[in-house]
Design a protein around this motif. Structure first.
Motif, PDB file in Angstrom:
ATOM      1  N   PHE A   1     -12.021 -11.836 -18.048  1.00 18.58           N
ATOM      2  CA  PHE A   1     -12.556 -13.096 -17.539  1.00 18.58           C
ATOM      3  C   PHE A   1     -11.986 -14.239 -18.380  1.00 18.58           C
ATOM      4  O   PHE A   1     -12.166 -14.290 -19.590  1.00 18.58           O
ATOM      5  CB  PHE A   1     -14.084 -13.102 -17.614  1.00 18.58           C
ATOM      6  CG  PHE A   1     -14.739 -12.381 -16.475  1.00 18.58           C
ATOM      7  CD1 PHE A   1     -14.949 -13.015 -15.262  1.00 18.58           C
ATOM      8  CD2 PHE A   1     -15.136 -11.056 -16.605  1.00 18.58           C
ATOM      9  CE1 PHE A   1     -15.553 -12.349 -14.196  1.00 18.58           C
ATOM     10  CE2 PHE A   1     -15.739 -10.383 -15.550  1.00 18.58           C
ATOM     11  CZ  PHE A   1     -15.948 -11.033 -14.346  1.00 18.58           C
ATOM     12  N   LEU A   2     -11.268 -15.150 -17.706  1.00 16.72           N
ATOM     13  CA  LEU A   2     -10.658 -16.301 -18.360  1.00 16.72           C
ATOM     14  C   LEU A   2     -11.249 -17.585 -17.790  1.00 16.72           C
ATOM     15  O   LEU A   2     -11.830 -17.588 -16.705  1.00 16.72           O
ATOM     16  CB  LEU A   2      -9.145 -16.304 -18.128  1.00 16.72           C
ATOM     17  CG  LEU A   2      -8.358 -15.066 -18.556  1.00 16.72           C
ATOM     18  CD1 LEU A   2      -6.893 -15.233 -18.180  1.00 16.72           C
ATOM     19  CD2 LEU A   2      -8.496 -14.813 -20.050  1.00 16.72           C
ATOM     20  N   SER A   3     -11.067 -18.681 -18.511  1.00 16.34           N
ATOM     21  CA  SER A   3     -11.407 -19.990 -17.960  1.00 16.34           C
ATOM     22  C   SER A   3     -10.282 -20.442 -17.043  1.00 16.34           C
ATOM     23  O   SER A   3      -9.168 -19.905 -17.078  1.00 16.34           O
ATOM     24  CB  SER A   3     -11.608 -21.012 -19.078  1.00 16.34           C
ATOM     25  OG  SER A   3     -10.355 -21.327 -19.672  1.00 16.34           O
ATOM     26  N   ALA A   4     -10.542 -21.447 -16.220  1.00 15.87           N
ATOM     27  CA  ALA A   4      -9.519 -21.963 -15.310  1.00 15.87           C
ATOM     28  C   ALA A   4      -8.327 -22.510 -16.086  1.00 15.87           C
ATOM     29  O   ALA A   4      -7.175 -22.365 -15.658  1.00 15.87           O
ATOM     30  CB  ALA A   4     -10.117 -23.053 -14.411  1.00 15.87           C
ATOM     31  N   GLU A   5      -8.584 -23.139 -17.220  1.00 14.47           N
ATOM     32  CA  GLU A   5      -7.491 -23.660 -18.035  1.00 14.47           C
ATOM     33  C   GLU A   5      -6.692 -22.535 -18.674  1.00 14.47           C
ATOM     34  O   GLU A   5      -5.459 -22.592 -18.770  1.00 14.47           O
ATOM     35  CB  GLU A   5      -8.048 -24.604 -19.101  1.00 14.47           C
ATOM     36  CG  GLU A   5      -8.609 -25.895 -18.519  1.00 14.47           C
ATOM     37  CD  GLU A   5      -9.365 -26.708 -19.539  1.00 14.47           C
ATOM     38  OE1 GLU A   5      -9.052 -27.890 -19.688  1.00 14.47           O
ATOM     39  OE2 GLU A   5     -10.277 -26.158 -20.181  1.00 14.47           O
ATOM     40  N   GLU A   6      -7.370 -21.474 -19.106  1.00 20.78           N
ATOM     41  CA  GLU A   6      -6.669 -20.331 -19.702  1.00 20.78           C
ATOM     42  C   GLU A   6      -5.753 -19.650 -18.699  1.00 20.78           C
ATOM     43  O   GLU A   6      -4.702 -19.104 -19.068  1.00 20.78           O
ATOM     44  CB  GLU A   6      -7.676 -19.325 -20.255  1.00 20.78           C
ATOM     45  CG  GLU A   6      -8.380 -19.772 -21.512  1.00 20.78           C
ATOM     46  CD  GLU A   6      -9.480 -18.813 -21.937  1.00 20.78           C
ATOM     47  OE1 GLU A   6      -9.699 -18.665 -23.156  1.00 20.78           O
ATOM     48  OE2 GLU A   6     -10.134 -18.207 -21.054  1.00 20.78           O
ATOM     49  N   PHE A   7      -6.141 -19.661 -17.421  1.00 21.22           N
ATOM     50  CA  PHE A   7      -5.304 -18.997 -16.419  1.00 21.22           C
ATOM     51  C   PHE A   7      -3.886 -19.566 -16.406  1.00 21.22           C
ATOM     52  O   PHE A   7      -2.910 -18.829 -16.285  1.00 21.22           O
ATOM     53  CB  PHE A   7      -5.914 -19.131 -15.024  1.00 21.22           C
ATOM     54  CG  PHE A   7      -4.944 -18.759 -13.932  1.00 21.22           C
ATOM     55  CD1 PHE A   7      -4.573 -17.441 -13.742  1.00 21.22           C
ATOM     56  CD2 PHE A   7      -4.371 -19.721 -13.122  1.00 21.22           C
ATOM     57  CE1 PHE A   7      -3.652 -17.092 -12.765  1.00 21.22           C
ATOM     58  CE2 PHE A   7      -3.458 -19.392 -12.144  1.00 21.22           C
ATOM     59  CZ  PHE A   7      -3.097 -18.071 -11.960  1.00 21.22           C
ATOM     60  N   LEU A   8      -3.757 -20.885 -16.529  1.00 24.06           N
ATOM     61  CA  LEU A   8      -2.433 -21.498 -16.469  1.00 24.06           C
ATOM     62  C   LEU A   8      -1.588 -21.178 -17.696  1.00 24.06           C
ATOM     63  O   LEU A   8      -0.397 -21.492 -17.728  1.00 24.06           O
ATOM     64  CB  LEU A   8      -2.557 -23.006 -16.301  1.00 24.06           C
ATOM     65  CG  LEU A   8      -3.131 -23.476 -14.953  1.00 24.06           C
ATOM     66  CD1 LEU A   8      -3.078 -24.986 -14.852  1.00 24.06           C
ATOM     67  CD2 LEU A   8      -2.405 -22.841 -13.776  1.00 24.06           C
ATOM     68  N   LEU A   9      -2.178 -20.527 -18.705  1.00 23.70           N
ATOM     69  CA  LEU A   9      -1.430 -20.050 -19.872  1.00 23.70           C
ATOM     70  C   LEU A   9      -1.101 -18.569 -19.758  1.00 23.70           C
ATOM     71  O   LEU A   9      -0.400 -18.022 -20.622  1.00 23.70           O
ATOM     72  CB  LEU A   9      -2.245 -20.289 -21.148  1.00 23.70           C
ATOM     73  CG  LEU A   9      -2.700 -21.736 -21.411  1.00 23.70           C
ATOM     74  CD1 LEU A   9      -3.583 -21.793 -22.653  1.00 23.70           C
ATOM     75  CD2 LEU A   9      -1.494 -22.650 -21.577  1.00 23.70           C
ATOM     76  N   HIS A  10      -1.610 -17.925 -18.723  1.00 20.20           N
ATOM     77  CA  HIS A  10      -1.414 -16.486 -18.564  1.00 20.20           C
ATOM     78  C   HIS A  10       0.037 -16.207 -18.166  1.00 20.20           C
ATOM     79  O   HIS A  10       0.608 -16.912 -17.323  1.00 20.20           O
ATOM     80  CB  HIS A  10      -2.364 -15.960 -17.480  1.00 20.20           C
ATOM     81  CG  HIS A  10      -2.522 -14.474 -17.485  1.00 20.20           C
ATOM     82  ND1 HIS A  10      -1.546 -13.626 -17.018  1.00 20.20           N
ATOM     83  CD2 HIS A  10      -3.537 -13.684 -17.901  1.00 20.20           C
ATOM     84  CE1 HIS A  10      -1.959 -12.375 -17.137  1.00 20.20           C
ATOM     85  NE2 HIS A  10      -3.164 -12.382 -17.679  1.00 20.20           N
ATOM     86  N   PRO A  11       0.654 -15.173 -18.750  1.00 17.33           N
ATOM     87  CA  PRO A  11       2.061 -14.894 -18.412  1.00 17.33           C
ATOM     88  C   PRO A  11       2.290 -14.629 -16.939  1.00 17.33           C
ATOM     89  O   PRO A  11       3.381 -14.931 -16.427  1.00 17.33           O
ATOM     90  CB  PRO A  11       2.394 -13.667 -19.267  1.00 17.33           C
ATOM     91  CG  PRO A  11       1.081 -13.115 -19.723  1.00 17.33           C
ATOM     92  CD  PRO A  11       0.152 -14.268 -19.795  1.00 17.33           C
ATOM     93  N   GLN A  12       1.307 -14.105 -16.230  1.00 17.14           N
ATOM     94  CA  GLN A  12       1.510 -13.860 -14.804  1.00 17.14           C
ATOM     95  C   GLN A  12       1.595 -15.162 -14.011  1.00 17.14           C
ATOM     96  O   GLN A  12       2.305 -15.238 -13.011  1.00 17.14           O
ATOM     97  CB  GLN A  12       0.389 -12.989 -14.237  1.00 17.14           C
ATOM     98  CG  GLN A  12       0.536 -11.528 -14.534  1.00 17.14           C
ATOM     99  CD  GLN A  12       1.881 -10.970 -14.143  1.00 17.14           C
ATOM    100  OE1 GLN A  12       2.632 -10.509 -14.992  1.00 17.14           O
ATOM    101  NE2 GLN A  12       2.214 -11.003 -12.872  1.00 17.14           N
ATOM    102  N   ALA A  13       0.880 -16.184 -14.450  1.00 21.91           N
ATOM    103  CA  ALA A  13       0.989 -17.488 -13.796  1.00 21.91           C
ATOM    104  C   ALA A  13       2.328 -18.140 -14.125  1.00 21.91           C
ATOM    105  O   ALA A  13       2.998 -18.691 -13.252  1.00 21.91           O
ATOM    106  CB  ALA A  13      -0.166 -18.385 -14.226  1.00 21.91           C
TER     107      ALA A  13
END
Length: 781
Positions: free
Chosen positions: A309-321
């Motif tokens: 579970f990530l925050s919406a901001e953390e998602f944009l730092l995820h390597p898959q994004a």
């Protein structure tokens, strides 16, 4: 660089996320989009969502309520290909933007109108806000949370869905215009969008059902468990398939559970509620034995579905994004460099181009109004078209499983595309999730059985792909190539083929080959944390599959629009991760100095603040949505001092004293029933509606509102049993909808094989050899 919608001219007169995101779809893909705003500006300028939904547009200030602006308004109408509004029924007409008038000025114009509850029925004039629709339709009452009563639903899934449907309708109408030379009106609503999310109501619901022998369906509480780890973090499990579930049990050291009598069909069926709870407790206890990081290492190494579970901001730092090109760096004129969610799809031939950020209010008024080109004269005279679906003549070949990608093609089928669904002999695994043959993901499609693992089955698919316009799959990367249906393999057979991969994680990046279901994007995109409320454990909501399907259909139409201009097919890729990220795009924007991280529900899951939340009344629950402009009227009807109280005199004061304002409003609302308050407040034009006592499934299939708007229609199972099913996502003024039925496995095999040149002898032989013969696909097979 060529883009899919290059040369298309759009006037975006919207004031909400739904219309603005529709305009963004066009701007991201090369259209010239003019944002028409009042002198006060779009009300969404006050928060970060505006920066995303209005990137790449030009801003023109035009007071549409002022008669002196009529000439400028009409000049824009004659210039445009598409006009977008998102107002209550009748408002666009009063402002001179209704289709009856604009079509006289510009017969080629596509007018796109988005409403809240649809144009007909007893609720048509209600405030069409996301949460008013969710409350009144029973969606809030249908969800479980951390307290009794209806639960506030913060993530605007219906608004996002309406934007996707409006985009699809507009592009389909533009494709139809290329044949007829005429424009038309396109309409959808937030309620239309909820049809897409209503995955299981009516025939086929298995989530809380039992089979004839009394066994319990355990997929959600087991395979999709939200598991707490040793270090008090949470992992969203998604071990839906039998091999994934076995892998998970093996890692937990409890795989022997599958050998116990009655548990061999887990997670699909268990003997009783007691067995279900016993197994759930065992799995939960084992998950608490290791830390979050250690479990993720185990899952990544052993093909086990489970996501952080990530925050919406953390998602944009995820390597898959990042690795899949779903992160955009956009220069904002107000805050500088921003990081935002990127394009809805990756397209090999006509990639999206996200350029400048959101426009400064009125920055382009003189430039635009002083240089409008006259309306373009079509090369051929418009004809009077026969009424038919806008995508008639388009053929889709689908090899998708489950819901996220396949339902996207169901949406295209409703727009008139012919969809041939090729299934293995055992059928799409979704067929094992329902107790009847009705499944929304197969509606409107022709079912063909072909075993791709045989040379004959592969040749059938190749022959069909050679004649198709669109090919869709959602297999993990590498699988299509091994099967002989990779992009390069099929593009060689058919260079005009639009090849769509509707994936979970995407084709590149460290997680590309991981299993992904609806729970994965919910966790990783940030939605699960937003939905839970402050300081609560994250929560799983089942709307990532529909969100993915909506994006898949939009991406397919983008590529078909591009092919209309270029004559070429291309590779198209969507991901469920990015699709869900669009729903939380208000929260995910990042830039230096950011202080507002987006609204979060309170811990009790009532709402965002005192004027945007659920209240318990003397009898039942009321949802209250009161914009600042209506606070005085609301206070007068409640007979409470709000604007006259220094603590609540303005918006800033109200937010500082929110707890006290909640108590003040709550005391007043506690004096009457929810129905009484709704009658009074709705009668005054306010968005305050009862939020309990409403069954969401019954509302979607049985209410006067959905039936009046064609969202619930009579249907029949193959055995003749009558029922109502959901339908109707976009309405057209000239084109018709194609409302097909739900075929059983292999119904159209012989017919389709004959169309591609197989004679009766060959068809019989293929069936006898098992290449095209259905096999049992029940839970015990």
């Amino acid at each position: 660089m060529t883009t899919a919608l290059e040369g298309v001219r759009v006037v975006d007169a919207s004031r909400h996320m739904s219309g603005s995101m529709t305009g963004m779809m066009f701007a991201d893909n090369g259209a010239d989009v003019i944002k028409v705003e009042s002198p006060d500006g779009d009300p969404n300028r006050v928060h970060d969502g505006f920066k995303v939904w209005n990137r790449g547009k030009r801003s023109v200030v035009l007071d549409l309520t002022d008669a002196t602006t009529a000439d400028a308004r009409d000049a824009l109408i004659t210039w445009a290909d598409v006009v977008i509004t998102d107002m209550r029924p009748g408002v666009a007409e009063r402002l001179g933007l209704g289709h009856a008038r604009t079509s006289e000025l510009n017969p080629r114009l596509i007018t796109v109108e988005i409403t809240g509850f649809g144009e007909h029925g007893p609720l048509a004039d209600l405030v069409g806000h996301e949460h008013v629709v969710a409350a009144k339709s029973g969606r809030m009452a249908s969800l479980k949370g951390y307290r009794d009563g209806p639960i506030f639903t913060p993530v605007p899934i219906a608004t996002y869905g309406a934007a996707m449907l409006a985009s699809q309708g507009a592009m389909a109408a533009l494709l139809e215009r290329s044949r007829s030379g005429l424009g038309q009106r396109v309409h959808t609503s937030l309620l239309h969008a909820l049809v897409s999310y209503d995955m299981i109501s009516g025939h086929g619901s298995r989530t809380h059902q039992v089979d004839d022998s009394g066994r319990i369906f355990g997929v959600m509480p087991l395979a999709f468990m939200t598991a707490k780890t040793k270090d008090d973090r949470f992992i969203q499990m998604c071990s839906r398939q039998p091999h994934l579930f076995r892998n998970w049990l093996t890692a937990l050291g409890v795989v022997d559970l599958l050998d116990e009598p009655g548990l061999e069909h887990m997670p699909d069926l268990l003997p009783s509620e007691a067995d279900l709870e016993r197994v759930r407790a065992i799995l939960a206890a084992r998950m608490e034995e290791r830390t979050f990081d250690k479990w993720m290492d185990v899952f990544l190494a052993n093909d086990i579905g489970g996501d952080p579970f990530l925050s919406a901001e953390e998602f944009l730092l995820h390597p898959q994004a990042i690795d899949n090109g779903r992160v955009a760096t956009v220069e904002s004129p107000t805050v500088g460099t921003t990081t935002q969610i990127g394009p809805i799809a990756q397209m090999s031939d006509t990639p999206s181009v996200i350029g400048v950020g959101e426009p400064v209010l009125g920055a382009h008024t003189d430039e635009v109004l002083g240089n409008l080109e006259p309306v373009r004269t079509p090369a051929t005279e418009p004809t009077t078209p026969v009424s038919r679906p806008p995508l008639e003549g388009i053929t889709v070949l689908e090899l998708g499983y489950f819901y996220a990608a396949p339902f996207g093609m169901t949406l295209l089928a409703e727009l008139g595309a012919r969809v041939i669904k090729v299934e293995p002999p055992a059928g799409d695994p979704t067929r094992r999730n329902w107790l009847t043959v009705y499944q929304k993901g197969t509606v409107g499609k022709e079912s063909v059985v072909a075993d791709l693992k045989t040379p004959e089955g592969l040749q059938i698919v190749h022959d069909l792909a050679g004649q198709a316009d669109v090919f869709l799959h959602n297999f993990r990367p590498g699988v299509p190539e091994r099967l002989g249906i990779g992009y390069e393999q099929l593009a060689e057979l058919n260079p005009r083929l639009v090849y769509v991969y509707g994936g979970a994680f995407g084709s590149s990046g460290p997680w590309a080959r991981r299993p992904g279901f609806h729970s994965s994007p919910n966790a990783i995109s940030g939605s699960g944390i937003i939905e839970a409320g402050r300081d609560n454990p994250p929560i799983n909501r089942t709307y990532a599959d529909p969100a993915g399907a909506l994006a898949c259909a939009t991406a397919t139409l983008l590529a078909l629009s591009a092919r209309e201009r270029t004559g070429r097919g291309q590779y198209v890729e969507t991901t469920m991760l990015a699709s869900m990220a669009y729903t939380v795009s208000r929260w995910s924007v990042q830039y230096d100095g950011k202080s507002d991280h987006g609204p979060m529900p309170d811990q009790g899951q009532h709402g965002f603040h005192a004027l945007h939340r659920l209240y318990e009344t003397a009898d039942g629950w009321l949802f209250v949505y009161v914009p600042d402009r209506d606070v005085g009227r609301f206070a007068e009807l409640l007979d409470v001092a709000i604007v006259d109280d220094d603590r609540f005199a303005d918006e800033s004061s109200r937010r500082r004293h929110d707890t006290e304002l909640v108590a003040t409003i709550g005391d007043a609302l506690g004096e009457r029933s929810a129905d009484e308050w709704e009658e009074l407040l709705v009668g005054a034009g306010l968005g305050c509606v009862r939020a309990d006592g409403i069954d969401h499934g019954q509302f979607m299939l049985g209410s006067d509102q959905t039936r009046a708007n064609g969202l619930s229609i009579p249907a029949a199972l193959p055995d003749g049993e009558q029922f109502h099913r959901s339908a109707g996502t976009v309405d057209f003024s000239r084109s018709t909808r194609a409302l097909g039925s739900c075929e059983t496995l292999g119904t159209s095999t012989r017919k389709v094989l004959a169309e591609i040149g197989r004679d009766e002898v060959e068809i019989d032989r293929l069936e006898a050899q098992g290449v095209t013969a259905p096999v049992g696909h029940g839970l015990d097979s």
